[in-house]
Design a protein around this motif. Sequence first.
Motif, PDB file in Angstrom:
ATOM      1  N   SER A  15       4.147   6.914  -3.820  1.00 48.76           N
ATOM      2  CA  SER A  15       3.997   6.059  -2.646  1.00 48.76           C
ATOM      3  C   SER A  15       5.089   6.516  -1.694  1.00 48.76           C
ATOM      4  O   SER A  15       6.313   6.794  -2.248  1.00 48.76           O
ATOM      5  CB  SER A  15       4.529   4.413  -3.151  1.00 48.76           C
ATOM      6  OG  SER A  15       4.554   3.695  -1.657  1.00 48.76           O
ATOM      7  N   PRO A  16       4.930   6.380  -0.316  1.00 47.92           N
ATOM      8  CA  PRO A  16       5.853   6.903   0.560  1.00 47.92           C
ATOM      9  C   PRO A  16       7.134   5.650   0.572  1.00 47.92           C
ATOM     10  O   PRO A  16       8.237   5.843   1.044  1.00 47.92           O
ATOM     11  CB  PRO A  16       5.497   6.990   1.824  1.00 47.92           C
ATOM     12  CG  PRO A  16       4.039   6.170   1.837  1.00 47.92           C
ATOM     13  CD  PRO A  16       3.533   6.352   0.547  1.00 47.92           C
ATOM     14  N   ASP A 108       5.325  -3.537  -7.661  1.00 51.82           N
ATOM     15  CA  ASP A 108       4.469  -4.192  -6.761  1.00 51.82           C
ATOM     16  C   ASP A 108       4.547  -4.191  -5.377  1.00 51.82           C
ATOM     17  O   ASP A 108       3.560  -4.280  -4.525  1.00 51.82           O
ATOM     18  CB  ASP A 108       4.758  -5.857  -7.219  1.00 51.82           C
ATOM     19  CG  ASP A 108       4.131  -6.062  -8.641  1.00 51.82           C
ATOM     20  OD1 ASP A 108       3.139  -5.275  -9.047  1.00 51.82           O
ATOM     21  OD2 ASP A 108       4.550  -7.169  -9.337  1.00 51.82           O
ATOM     22  N   GLU A 109       5.800  -3.980  -4.775  1.00 52.95           N
ATOM     23  CA  GLU A 109       6.253  -3.946  -3.320  1.00 52.95           C
ATOM     24  C   GLU A 109       5.225  -2.435  -2.974  1.00 52.95           C
ATOM     25  O   GLU A 109       4.848  -2.805  -1.877  1.00 52.95           O
ATOM     26  CB  GLU A 109       7.559  -3.510  -3.241  1.00 52.95           C
ATOM     27  CG  GLU A 109       8.363  -5.008  -3.466  1.00 52.95           C
ATOM     28  CD  GLU A 109       8.899  -5.124  -4.773  1.00 52.95           C
ATOM     29  OE1 GLU A 109       8.508  -4.334  -5.742  1.00 52.95           O
ATOM     30  OE2 GLU A 109       9.962  -6.188  -5.135  1.00 52.95           O
ATOM     31  N   ALA A 110       5.457  -1.762  -3.472  1.00 53.37           N
ATOM     32  CA  ALA A 110       4.676  -0.173  -3.146  1.00 53.37           C
ATOM     33  C   ALA A 110       3.250  -0.632  -2.988  1.00 53.37           C
ATOM     34  O   ALA A 110       2.655  -0.158  -2.029  1.00 53.37           O
ATOM     35  CB  ALA A 110       4.906   0.857  -4.068  1.00 53.37           C
ATOM     36  N   PHE A 111       2.509  -1.261  -3.954  1.00 53.04           N
ATOM     37  CA  PHE A 111       1.315  -1.503  -4.001  1.00 53.04           C
ATOM     38  C   PHE A 111       0.902  -2.694  -2.787  1.00 53.04           C
ATOM     39  O   PHE A 111      -0.080  -2.475  -2.120  1.00 53.04           O
ATOM     40  CB  PHE A 111       0.628  -2.274  -5.387  1.00 53.04           C
ATOM     41  CG  PHE A 111       0.330  -1.271  -6.270  1.00 53.04           C
ATOM     42  CD1 PHE A 111      -0.607  -0.280  -6.170  1.00 53.04           C
ATOM     43  CD2 PHE A 111       0.735  -1.081  -7.654  1.00 53.04           C
ATOM     44  CE1 PHE A 111      -0.977   0.675  -7.116  1.00 53.04           C
ATOM     45  CE2 PHE A 111       0.416  -0.451  -8.582  1.00 53.04           C
ATOM     46  CZ  PHE A 111      -0.437   0.617  -8.309  1.00 53.04           C
ATOM     47  N   ALA A 112       1.773  -3.624  -2.660  1.00 55.53           N
ATOM     48  CA  ALA A 112       1.492  -4.653  -1.577  1.00 55.53           C
ATOM     49  C   ALA A 112       1.636  -3.994  -0.224  1.00 55.53           C
ATOM     50  O   ALA A 112       0.968  -4.283   0.555  1.00 55.53           O
ATOM     51  CB  ALA A 112       2.548  -5.678  -1.706  1.00 55.53           C
ATOM     52  N   ALA A 114       1.036  -0.738   0.545  1.00 52.61           N
ATOM     53  CA  ALA A 114      -0.203   0.039   0.654  1.00 52.61           C
ATOM     54  C   ALA A 114      -1.596  -0.833   1.326  1.00 52.61           C
ATOM     55  O   ALA A 114      -2.461  -0.928   1.970  1.00 52.61           O
ATOM     56  CB  ALA A 114      -0.457   0.779  -0.398  1.00 52.61           C
ATOM     57  N   GLU A 115      -1.500  -1.863   0.388  1.00 51.99           N
ATOM     58  CA  GLU A 115      -2.692  -3.006   0.676  1.00 51.99           C
ATOM     59  C   GLU A 115      -2.524  -3.526   2.049  1.00 51.99           C
ATOM     60  O   GLU A 115      -3.494  -3.808   2.727  1.00 51.99           O
ATOM     61  CB  GLU A 115      -2.490  -4.067  -0.554  1.00 51.99           C
ATOM     62  CG  GLU A 115      -3.755  -4.710  -0.909  1.00 51.99           C
ATOM     63  CD  GLU A 115      -3.523  -5.624  -1.981  1.00 51.99           C
ATOM     64  OE1 GLU A 115      -4.420  -5.384  -2.921  1.00 51.99           O
ATOM     65  OE2 GLU A 115      -2.580  -6.203  -2.071  1.00 51.99           O
ATOM     66  N   ASN A 116      -1.356  -3.668   2.526  1.00 55.77           N
ATOM     67  CA  ASN A 116      -1.238  -4.072   3.748  1.00 55.77           C
ATOM     68  C   ASN A 116      -1.518  -3.343   4.880  1.00 55.77           C
ATOM     69  O   ASN A 116      -1.918  -3.586   5.898  1.00 55.77           O
ATOM     70  CB  ASN A 116       0.231  -4.778   4.027  1.00 55.77           C
ATOM     71  CG  ASN A 116       0.564  -6.042   3.151  1.00 55.77           C
ATOM     72  OD1 ASN A 116      -0.179  -6.884   3.067  1.00 55.77           O
ATOM     73  ND2 ASN A 116       1.833  -6.082   3.193  1.00 55.77           N
ATOM     74  N   GLU A 117      -1.435  -1.989   4.721  1.00 54.06           N
ATOM     75  CA  GLU A 117      -1.982  -0.903   5.508  1.00 54.06           C
ATOM     76  C   GLU A 117      -3.280  -0.588   5.276  1.00 54.06           C
ATOM     77  O   GLU A 117      -3.861   0.216   5.963  1.00 54.06           O
ATOM     78  CB  GLU A 117      -1.167   0.471   5.074  1.00 54.06           C
ATOM     79  CG  GLU A 117       0.475   0.055   5.353  1.00 54.06           C
ATOM     80  CD  GLU A 117       1.181   1.546   4.807  1.00 54.06           C
ATOM     81  OE1 GLU A 117       0.520   2.363   4.371  1.00 54.06           O
ATOM     82  OE2 GLU A 117       2.396   1.677   5.047  1.00 54.06           O
ATOM     83  N   GLY A 118      -4.009  -1.235   4.471  1.00 50.41           N
ATOM     84  CA  GLY A 118      -5.303  -1.388   4.245  1.00 50.41           C
ATOM     85  C   GLY A 118      -5.763   0.080   3.501  1.00 50.41           C
ATOM     86  O   GLY A 118      -7.033   0.305   3.766  1.00 50.41           O
ATOM     87  N   ARG A 121      -7.388   3.032  -1.768  1.00 51.08           N
ATOM     88  CA  ARG A 121      -7.101   3.562  -3.046  1.00 51.08           C
ATOM     89  C   ARG A 121      -6.460   2.528  -3.939  1.00 51.08           C
ATOM     90  O   ARG A 121      -6.086   2.574  -5.038  1.00 51.08           O
ATOM     91  CB  ARG A 121      -6.238   4.704  -3.034  1.00 51.08           C
ATOM     92  CG  ARG A 121      -6.976   5.843  -2.216  1.00 51.08           C
ATOM     93  CD  ARG A 121      -5.920   7.044  -2.143  1.00 51.08           C
ATOM     94  NE  ARG A 121      -5.277   6.597  -0.890  1.00 51.08           N
ATOM     95  CZ  ARG A 121      -5.068   7.378   0.085  1.00 51.08           C
ATOM     96  NH1 ARG A 121      -5.361   8.618   0.269  1.00 51.08           N
ATOM     97  NH2 ARG A 121      -4.305   7.195   1.157  1.00 51.08           N
ATOM     98  N   VAL A 122      -5.840   1.496  -3.340  1.00 50.61           N
ATOM     99  CA  VAL A 122      -4.904   0.283  -4.014  1.00 50.61           C
ATOM    100  C   VAL A 122      -5.727  -0.206  -5.347  1.00 50.61           C
ATOM    101  O   VAL A 122      -5.223  -0.181  -6.506  1.00 50.61           O
ATOM    102  CB  VAL A 122      -4.578  -0.742  -3.116  1.00 50.61           C
ATOM    103  CG1 VAL A 122      -3.832  -1.945  -4.098  1.00 50.61           C
ATOM    104  CG2 VAL A 122      -3.398  -0.296  -2.233  1.00 50.61           C
ATOM    105  N   PRO A 123      -7.023  -0.624  -5.156  1.00 51.63           N
ATOM    106  CA  PRO A 123      -7.707  -1.116  -6.555  1.00 51.63           C
ATOM    107  C   PRO A 123      -7.598   0.084  -7.505  1.00 51.63           C
ATOM    108  O   PRO A 123      -7.424  -0.276  -8.779  1.00 51.63           O
ATOM    109  CB  PRO A 123      -9.013  -1.496  -5.836  1.00 51.63           C
ATOM    110  CG  PRO A 123      -8.771  -1.706  -4.631  1.00 51.63           C
ATOM    111  CD  PRO A 123      -7.849  -1.046  -4.219  1.00 51.63           C
TER     112      PRO A 123
END
Length: 178
Positions: A15-16, A108-112, A114-118, A121-123
């Motif tokens: 993750s960036p 969790d912050e990195a996943f969140a 990425a999820e917020n950016e739509g 690949r998150v799931p």
Amino acid sequence: MIRLELAGVHTLLLSPLCARCPHGRAGCCEAPPAVAWADIGRIVSLGGRDFLLAEIHEGRLVPQTRGLSIRRAPPSGPFPERCGYLGEAGCVLPPDRRSATCNYYLCDEAFAAAENEGDPRVPRGRKMHDRLTTLFGRWDLELAEAIGARYPRGAPWDAEFLDWLGAELTARVRKARM
């Protein structure tokens, strides 16, 4: 957006957000993971036996009861005490020489983020993260038991032992159909 390279036990999940970690300059590398039995077997299976022997000899990897620990680097520049392999631009090791956790763990912050950016690949990233966490944990326990049975006086930390460990992990990976 996360970077997800699905490759079974060699999966990369990056993750960036790591470069601007909300937990500090060293992020996860402030407390590096163990290079546990399954990690060692994975590195050996990818041709890293001699790398491990050299790192042990140089004292950068230290034998422990659960595998190897990474010698920590003292505070310097913008970094606190941290993983000895963390450089200014991130990990200095290629993915095939790292603990698997370093390749597939995202907080969790990195996943969140990425999820917020739509990020679509998150799931898949979360699913692979969970699967690898479970598999490596199970394999570490199984390998610890096998090592205890084969080497009751402790691991000898030589080429023969590492080759055996690589073969043991490879057999488990095949069984898991990874």
